[in-house]
Design a protein around this motif. Structure first.
Motif, PDB file in Angstrom:
ATOM      1  N   ALA A 236      -6.988   0.691  -3.370  1.00 48.79           N
ATOM      2  CA  ALA A 236      -5.826   0.218  -4.125  1.00 48.79           C
ATOM      3  C   ALA A 236      -6.254  -0.355  -5.472  1.00 48.79           C
ATOM      4  CB  ALA A 236      -5.067  -0.831  -3.311  1.00 48.79           C
TER       5      ALA A 236
ATOM      6  N   GLN B 187       0.948   4.319  -2.640  1.00 49.00           N
ATOM      7  CA  GLN B 187       0.877   5.731  -2.253  1.00 49.00           C
ATOM      8  C   GLN B 187       2.006   6.525  -2.906  1.00 49.00           C
ATOM      9  OE1 GLN B 187       0.830   4.995   2.080  1.00 49.00           O
ATOM     10  NE2 GLN B 187      -0.977   6.287   2.170  1.00 49.00           N
TER      11      GLN B 187
ATOM     12  N   LEU C  52       0.828  -1.208   0.000  1.00 53.81           N
ATOM     13  CA  LEU C  52       0.000   0.000   0.000  1.00 53.81           C
ATOM     14  C   LEU C  52       0.864   1.260   0.000  1.00 53.81           C
ATOM     15  CD1 LEU C  52      -2.824  -1.062   2.494  1.00 53.81           C
ATOM     16  CD2 LEU C  52      -2.936  -0.970   0.002  1.00 53.81           C
ATOM     17  N   GLN C  53       1.952   1.234   0.751  1.00 51.76           N
ATOM     18  CA  GLN C  53       2.839   2.398   0.773  1.00 51.76           C
ATOM     19  C   GLN C  53       3.484   2.621  -0.594  1.00 51.76           C
ATOM     20  OE1 GLN C  53       5.369   1.326   4.072  1.00 51.76           O
ATOM     21  NE2 GLN C  53       4.086   2.427   5.560  1.00 51.76           N
TER      22      GLN C  53
ATOM     23  N   LEU D 148       1.522   7.230  -6.652  1.00 53.25           N
ATOM     24  CA  LEU D 148       0.325   7.936  -7.098  1.00 53.25           C
ATOM     25  C   LEU D 148       0.695   8.995  -8.126  1.00 53.25           C
ATOM     26  CD1 LEU D 148      -1.825   8.535  -3.873  1.00 53.25           C
ATOM     27  CD2 LEU D 148      -2.553   7.330  -5.920  1.00 53.25           C
TER      28      LEU D 148
ATOM     29  N   LEU E 247      -6.156   5.178   0.817  1.00 46.45           N
ATOM     30  CA  LEU E 247      -5.046   4.242   0.980  1.00 46.45           C
ATOM     31  C   LEU E 247      -4.458   4.359   2.382  1.00 46.45           C
ATOM     32  CD1 LEU E 247      -3.220   4.636  -2.454  1.00 46.45           C
ATOM     33  CD2 LEU E 247      -4.323   2.567  -1.613  1.00 46.45           C
ATOM     34  N   GLU E 248      -4.388   5.568   2.893  1.00 50.31           N
ATOM     35  CA  GLU E 248      -3.864   5.772   4.245  1.00 50.31           C
ATOM     36  C   GLU E 248      -4.779   5.122   5.279  1.00 50.31           C
ATOM     37  OE1 GLU E 248      -1.352   6.809   7.248  1.00 50.31           O
ATOM     38  OE2 GLU E 248      -0.998   6.886   5.088  1.00 50.31           O
TER      39      GLU E 248
ATOM     40  N   GLN F  91      -7.206  13.338  -4.630  1.00 47.71           N
ATOM     41  CA  GLN F  91      -6.650  13.366  -3.279  1.00 47.71           C
ATOM     42  C   GLN F  91      -7.366  12.384  -2.366  1.00 47.71           C
ATOM     43  OE1 GLN F  91      -6.967  17.614  -2.506  1.00 47.71           O
ATOM     44  NE2 GLN F  91      -4.773  17.859  -2.853  1.00 47.71           N
TER      45      GLN F  91
ATOM     46  N   ALA G  59      -5.526   8.978  -2.176  1.00 46.01           N
ATOM     47  CA  ALA G  59      -4.388   8.901  -1.246  1.00 46.01           C
ATOM     48  C   ALA G  59      -4.873   8.768   0.188  1.00 46.01           C
ATOM     49  CB  ALA G  59      -3.512  10.148  -1.392  1.00 46.01           C
TER      50      ALA G  59
END
Length: 590
Positions: free
Chosen positions: A183, A72, A68-69, A75, A87-88, A81, A84
């Motif tokens: 994702a 990110q 996932l990071q 992107l 995903l966080e 936005q 993002a």
């Protein structure tokens, strides 16, 4: 949501009803994505294997976190936005102690293997999510499921699903899936998808949020889609009606293509309205504000032409923390980022609207019979004064960087009003005592409980402004859970009792010379804009994507001519029947 075929399965094709979450029309070939849910292997392990299972679990969590990071970090600049931020949320859920400690318990105490422990804890947490009253938080169960699915995939050593290939270069595609995580949306946005259809999800699901931010027509909750849609079928996604038409007849296809062209022309026209002053034909200025959920959304609101934010929901700061409350510094940074993103325009921050029925709260109570009527919103804040003042101090500090208004949810009693205001004064005194910089804020109250609407004069005596939360006001007034399919059709914003409460609050605010806004879904519905104008509303707050459609109604309206008509609607037994009779020589939007 049930499938239905208004004209059978003949020349008009098959029709599937779902929820309209992102407006517009998409026409393309169906690309089916098989449900990714994996069956977990259920087996007991030996005591000496426990540490190995725990290590497998940590490895899966770390691998998904890195995945996932990486997404990110990769992107593209033009990615929404919201993507993002979502995903966080998934990264935070992976770190959630409620998930991790529960899984460890099943492995250590019950000797379940990692897969079995993971799915067992998912069931435990899913039940807690199902009992939540707040629709947005309830929809986060889907995010938890998607996180667990990714961990199961890692434990199984399976590859992540990839965007399906399609032979027809340039052929518009419509993605049909059970559900889509942020994702997945990031992967699929790189392909020529013009619309989304999911069997699961609601209006506040992440699929819906991202679809709106990408301005892609989408229908969610279309439960029959996976059974009735076949690979490569031509389908129409009617994002306005929440309708999916499979294998449409030529005349239906032609009609929808005409609608696409009309929508494209309308969007071009609406885009030109973005920076025009929002003024009626007879010179009445109307304030158009945005509702946001993340600090990054502030810039989105400004670009959309909002003149401020009428509702900044702060719940995101309290989610996915395993019961650990955010500290003052973390909240201050988030609020300051939103203030600065507004570039000098006003920001209205609502204090946290969660409660004891939410698993994110420390010591959440089990067995709450009626979460909607329990210890939530301002009631929870006042029951946790240290937590409340932590948030108040962070808001007051952020107010040193721009125009900030503070909004309290779910007030119903004068004692609650006095206590909330007293907590603000104490928070300010605490900042003074340590020499911390802070700024002025106006104080406002949400009118979302019928009792608050009925005692609006007392509210106006204590607050600088009011905001009508029509979503909850309708729900409480009509005793309807709008997320319950069995009674959702009874959820009616045009119910005479609802309209009278809204009208009374607007009128009392005008008499007191204090601003009143509407921040619920009614504000963003163009079909209700003229009615609200006729009732005297001059401040609307909505999702940024709805601003221009509402502004067009305002620019075309003569507010003075709408007053008598609005009174007739208010007095009618069936107000909905009067909507099409709006004056000005044109009907209200259907």
């Amino acid at each position: 949501m049930k499938a239905h075929s208004p004209a059978g399965q003949g020349p008009t094709g098959r029709a599937i009803q779902g929820l309209a979450v992102s407006r517009g029309v998409a026409i393309g070939r169906a690309v089916l994505v098989a449900a990714g849910r994996m069956e977990a292997v259920h087996r007991f392990v030996e005591p000496e294997q426990v540490q190995d299972e725990l290590a497998r679990l940590r490895g899966a969590r770390d691998a998904v976190t890195l995945e996932l990071q990486r997404l990110q970090a990769e992107l593209p600049p033009d990615a929404p936005q919201e993507l993002a931020a979502l995903l966080e949320v998934h990264v935070l859920m992976l770190q959630d102690e409620l998930l991790a400690s529960g899984v460890r318990h099943w492995i250590i105490e019950r000797l379940y293997n990692a897969e079995w422990a993971l799915t067992t804890q998912l069931e435990v947490l899913s039940r807690q999510f199902d009992e939540m009253e707040d629709e947005y938080l309830r929809e986060r169960k889907a995010d938890l499921e998607q996180v667990v699915e990714r961990m199961l995939r890692q434990l199984r050593g399976a590859a992540a699903p990839q965007p399906p290939a399609h032979a027809g270069e340039g052929t518009p595609l419509v993605l049909v899936a059970h559900d889509l995580g942020p994702a997945d949306m990031l992967q699929f946005r790189r392909t020529p998808f013009v619309g989304f259809v999911t069997s699961a999800g609601g209006r506040t699901s992440h699929t819906a949020i991202v679809a709106r931010s990408m301005d892609i027509p989408a229908v969610v909750g279309a439960r029959a889609a996976s059974q009735l849609v076949r690979q490569d079928d031509w389908i129409i996604v009617d994002g306005d009606a929440g309708l999916v038409i499979v294998d449409p007849a030529p005349e239906v296809l032609a009609r929808y293509r005409d609608r696409q062209q009309q929508i494209a022309r309308e969007r071009e026209q609406l885009a030109r309205l973005r920076h025009m002053p929002s003024v009626t034909r007879d010179g009445q200025a109307v304030e158009l504000l945005a509702n946001i959920e993340q600090p990054e959304d502030a810039a989105v609101a400004v670009r959309a032409g909002a003149v401020g934010v009428g509702l900044f929901r702060t719940e995101f700061l309290f989610m996915g923390r395993g019961g650990r409350l955010p500290d003052e510094e973390a909240q201050y940074r988030a609020y300051r980022a939103a203030v600065e993103g507004m570039q000098g325009l006003p920001l209205t921050i609502r204090t946290v609207d969660v409660g004891a029925d939410k698993p994110l709260e420390r010591g959440a109570r089990d067995g709450t019979l009626n979460p909607a009527l329990g210890l939530r919103a301002i009631r929870w804040s006042l029951a946790e004064p240290e937590m409340f003042r932590t948030q108040l101090r962070a808001i007051l500090r952020a107010a040193a960087h721009g125009k900030v208004r503070m909004l309290f949810p779910m007030l119903a009693h004068l004692t609650e009003i006095r206590q909330a205001i007293a907590q603000v004064a104490q928070a300010r005194a605490e900042l003074d005592a340590r020499g911390a910089c802070h700024g002025p804020v106006q104080l406002g109250a949400m009118i979302e409980i019928p009792a608050a609407a009925l005692m609006v004069r007392q509210f106006l005596a204590h607050f600088d402004f009011l905001s009508i939360g029509t979503n909850d006001l309708i729900q409480y007034a009509l005793a309807i859970d709008r997320a319950d399919e069995a009674v959702a059709e009874l959820y009616d914003p045009l119910h005479p009792a609802v309209l009278r409460m809204v009208a009374d609050v607007i009128a009392e605010g005008a008499r007191a010379g204090k601003p009143v806004s509407v921040c619920g879904e009614m504000a963003g519905d163009p079909s209700l804009t003229r009615l609200l104008l006729g009732l005297g509303l001059r401040s609307f707050s909505m999702h940024p994507t709805q601003l221009q459609a509402v502004k067009r109604e305002i620019l075309q309206a003569d507010a003075g001519l709408l007053v008598d008509w609005a009174r007739q609607v208010l007095a009618a037994d069936e107000p909905a029947a009067c909507l099409a009779l709006a004056p000005d020589g044109s009907a209200a939007a259907a």
